[in-house]
Write a protein that holds these residues in place. Structure first.
Motif, mmCIF file in Angstrom:
data_model
loop_
_atom_site.group_PDB
_atom_site.id
_atom_site.type_symbol
_atom_site.label_atom_id
_atom_site.label_comp_id
_atom_site.label_asym_id
_atom_site.label_seq_id
_atom_site.Cartn_x
_atom_site.Cartn_y
_atom_site.Cartn_z
ATOM 1 N N GLY A 159 -17.719 2.957 -10.144
ATOM 2 C CA GLY A 159 -16.794 3.949 -10.752
ATOM 3 C C GLY A 159 -15.357 4.134 -10.065
ATOM 4 N N PHE A 160 -14.258 4.406 -10.419
ATOM 5 C CA PHE A 160 -13.245 4.673 -9.992
ATOM 6 C C PHE A 160 -12.722 5.737 -8.968
ATOM 7 N N GLU A 161 -13.647 6.630 -9.179
ATOM 8 C CA GLU A 161 -13.178 8.037 -8.602
ATOM 9 C C GLU A 161 -12.998 7.973 -7.126
ATOM 10 N N ILE A 162 -14.334 7.622 -6.425
ATOM 11 C CA ILE A 162 -14.363 7.406 -4.801
ATOM 12 C C ILE A 162 -13.519 6.537 -4.592
ATOM 13 N N PRO A 163 -13.552 5.263 -5.083
ATOM 14 C CA PRO A 163 -12.615 4.148 -4.353
ATOM 15 C C PRO A 163 -10.964 4.440 -4.659
ATOM 16 N N ALA A 164 -10.675 5.263 -5.677
ATOM 17 C CA ALA A 164 -9.473 5.576 -5.883
ATOM 18 C C ALA A 164 -8.933 6.743 -5.022
ATOM 19 N N ALA A 165 -9.763 7.684 -4.762
ATOM 20 C CA ALA A 165 -9.448 8.694 -3.677
ATOM 21 C C ALA A 165 -9.321 8.179 -2.313
ATOM 22 N N LEU A 166 -10.252 7.274 -1.849
ATOM 23 C CA LEU A 166 -10.182 6.803 -0.628
ATOM 24 C C LEU A 166 -8.961 5.888 -0.597
ATOM 25 N N LEU A 167 -8.543 4.991 -1.592
ATOM 26 C CA LEU A 167 -7.399 4.141 -1.470
ATOM 27 C C LEU A 167 -6.159 4.972 -1.352
ATOM 28 N N CYS A 168 -6.046 5.966 -1.991
ATOM 29 C CA CYS A 168 -4.750 7.033 -2.006
ATOM 30 C C CYS A 168 -4.786 7.632 -0.583
ATOM 31 N N PHE A 169 -5.982 7.991 -0.080
ATOM 32 C CA PHE A 169 -5.850 8.783 1.313
ATOM 33 C C PHE A 169 -5.509 7.645 2.420
ATOM 34 N N VAL A 170 -6.161 6.377 2.295
ATOM 35 C CA VAL A 170 -5.661 5.433 3.325
ATOM 36 C C VAL A 170 -4.524 5.101 3.410
ATOM 37 N N TRP A 171 -3.793 4.895 2.299
ATOM 38 C CA TRP A 171 -2.425 4.655 2.029
ATOM 39 C C TRP A 171 -1.505 5.775 2.598
ATOM 40 N N LEU A 172 -1.990 6.978 2.119
ATOM 41 C CA LEU A 172 -0.927 8.189 2.706
ATOM 42 C C LEU A 172 -1.209 8.347 4.196
ATOM 43 N N ARG A 173 -2.549 8.558 4.555
ATOM 44 C CA ARG A 173 -2.420 8.979 5.897
ATOM 45 C C ARG A 173 -2.398 7.841 6.856
ATOM 46 N N LEU A 175 -0.902 4.465 6.382
ATOM 47 C CA LEU A 175 -0.017 3.647 6.121
ATOM 48 C C LEU A 175 1.310 4.450 5.992
ATOM 49 N N GLY A 176 1.399 5.786 5.272
ATOM 50 C CA GLY A 176 2.662 6.492 5.236
ATOM 51 C C GLY A 176 2.672 7.697 6.080
ATOM 52 N N ARG A 177 1.890 7.492 7.075
ATOM 53 C CA ARG A 177 1.802 8.549 8.218
ATOM 54 C C ARG A 177 1.812 10.133 7.739
ATOM 55 N N GLU A 178 1.424 10.462 6.645
ATOM 56 C CA GLU A 178 1.316 11.767 6.026
ATOM 57 C C GLU A 178 0.356 12.806 6.820
ATOM 58 N N SER A 183 -2.364 14.312 2.703
ATOM 59 C CA SER A 183 -3.369 13.136 2.169
ATOM 60 C C SER A 183 -4.496 13.280 1.304
ATOM 61 N N ILE A 184 -5.295 14.528 1.883
ATOM 62 C CA ILE A 184 -6.468 14.805 1.285
ATOM 63 C C ILE A 184 -6.204 15.607 -0.246
ATOM 64 N N LEU A 185 -5.111 16.355 -0.036
ATOM 65 C CA LEU A 185 -4.952 17.030 -1.533
ATOM 66 C C LEU A 185 -4.284 16.119 -2.386
ATOM 67 N N THR A 186 -3.301 15.427 -2.035
ATOM 68 C CA THR A 186 -2.535 14.205 -2.986
ATOM 69 C C THR A 186 -3.733 13.210 -3.565
ATOM 70 N N SER A 187 -4.773 12.843 -2.792
ATOM 71 C CA SER A 187 -5.643 11.975 -3.227
ATOM 72 C C SER A 187 -6.548 12.716 -4.204
ATOM 73 N N ILE A 188 -7.196 13.779 -3.702
ATOM 74 C CA ILE A 188 -7.993 14.431 -5.005
ATOM 75 C C ILE A 188 -7.109 14.611 -6.032
ATOM 76 N N GLY A 189 -5.893 15.200 -6.120
ATOM 77 C CA GLY A 189 -5.286 15.654 -7.191
ATOM 78 C C GLY A 189 -4.807 14.257 -8.131
ATOM 79 N N ALA A 190 -4.411 13.291 -7.492
ATOM 80 C CA ALA A 190 -4.326 11.889 -8.235
ATOM 81 C C ALA A 190 -5.618 11.676 -9.072
#
Length: 210
Positions: A159-173, A175-178, A183-190
């Motif tokens: 499914g998309f839930e776990i991969p999408a959350a991990l993808l957002c987290f990796v990119w934000l934390r 790659l984006g140095r957030e 990073s956690i709150l934005t990934s879960i919210g997205a």
């Protein structure tokens, strides 16, 4: 009787003398200490231009050297490989049709666009001069693309839930140095917003766990 003006008149009347305390016709009144100086936009514009030129020089000093044709071909090959992987992943999900799109419809379209862009990069590899040589930031971009490939590969399995959350987290934390919290709150919210809009409200056939 002597005329009231006695040869003198106020400014603006033709002939005669200027009245006492009045400014002579055709002259400029002297500036008083309370008057503001006239606006001079030219020095300000030149200053802005000098600042822009200086900024460009600083960026040019820190910019990596331009990439050659070989590097451009490597980038083009990577884009094509990513597009092919996206196409294969979309076919495994089910491409569907234009009238009845399935889970792999959008990945299929993205894969086609990536392959087309990669072929365009191959055609212009020898003439492109604005590309930069590989550096540390280039590897970060490749890492982001690799996470996209993994995301497409596993979304049909879990499914998309776990991969999408991990993808957002990796990119934000990473790659984006957030920050960790952001990073956690934005990934879960997205992921929650995506689920509510596309799964709960629109009933889009996307692989999901819940």
């Amino acid at each position: 009787m002597t005329p009231a003006h006695d040869g003198a008149h106020t400014p603006g009347s033709p002939g005669g003398r200027t009245a006492a305390g009045a400014t002579p016709q055709g002259s400029v009144a002297p500036a008083t200490p309370g008057d503001s100086p006239p606006a001079t936009p030219v020095p300000a514009t030149l200053h802005d231009l000098e600042e822009a030129v200086h900024q460009l020089e600083v960026e040019a000093e820190h910019r990596p050297p331009p990439a050659g044709p070989v590097t451009n071909l490597v980038v083009a090959a990577a884009v094509i490989a990513l597009g092919v992987a996206t196409l294969l992943g979309s076919l495994s999900l089910g491409a569907g049709t234009a009238a009845q799109p399935a889970s792999g419809t959008w990945p299929l379209l993205i894969g086609v666009v990536l392959v087309a862009l990669g072929l365009g990069l191959v055609a212009t590899a020898r003439h492109t001069s604005d590309a930069e040589r590989f550096s540390r930031s280039s590897w970060l971009v490749l890492a982001g693309l690799a996470t996209m490939v993994v995301f497409v590969a596993v979304i049909g399995v879990i499914g998309f839930e776990i991969p999408a959350a991990l993808l957002c987290f990796v990119w934000l934390r990473f790659l984006g140095r957030e920050s960790w919290r952001s990073s956690i709150l934005t990934s879960i919210g997205a992921v929650v917003a995506f689920y509510l809009i596309f799964v709960a409200a629109l009933s889009v056939p996307i692989p999901h766990l819940f």
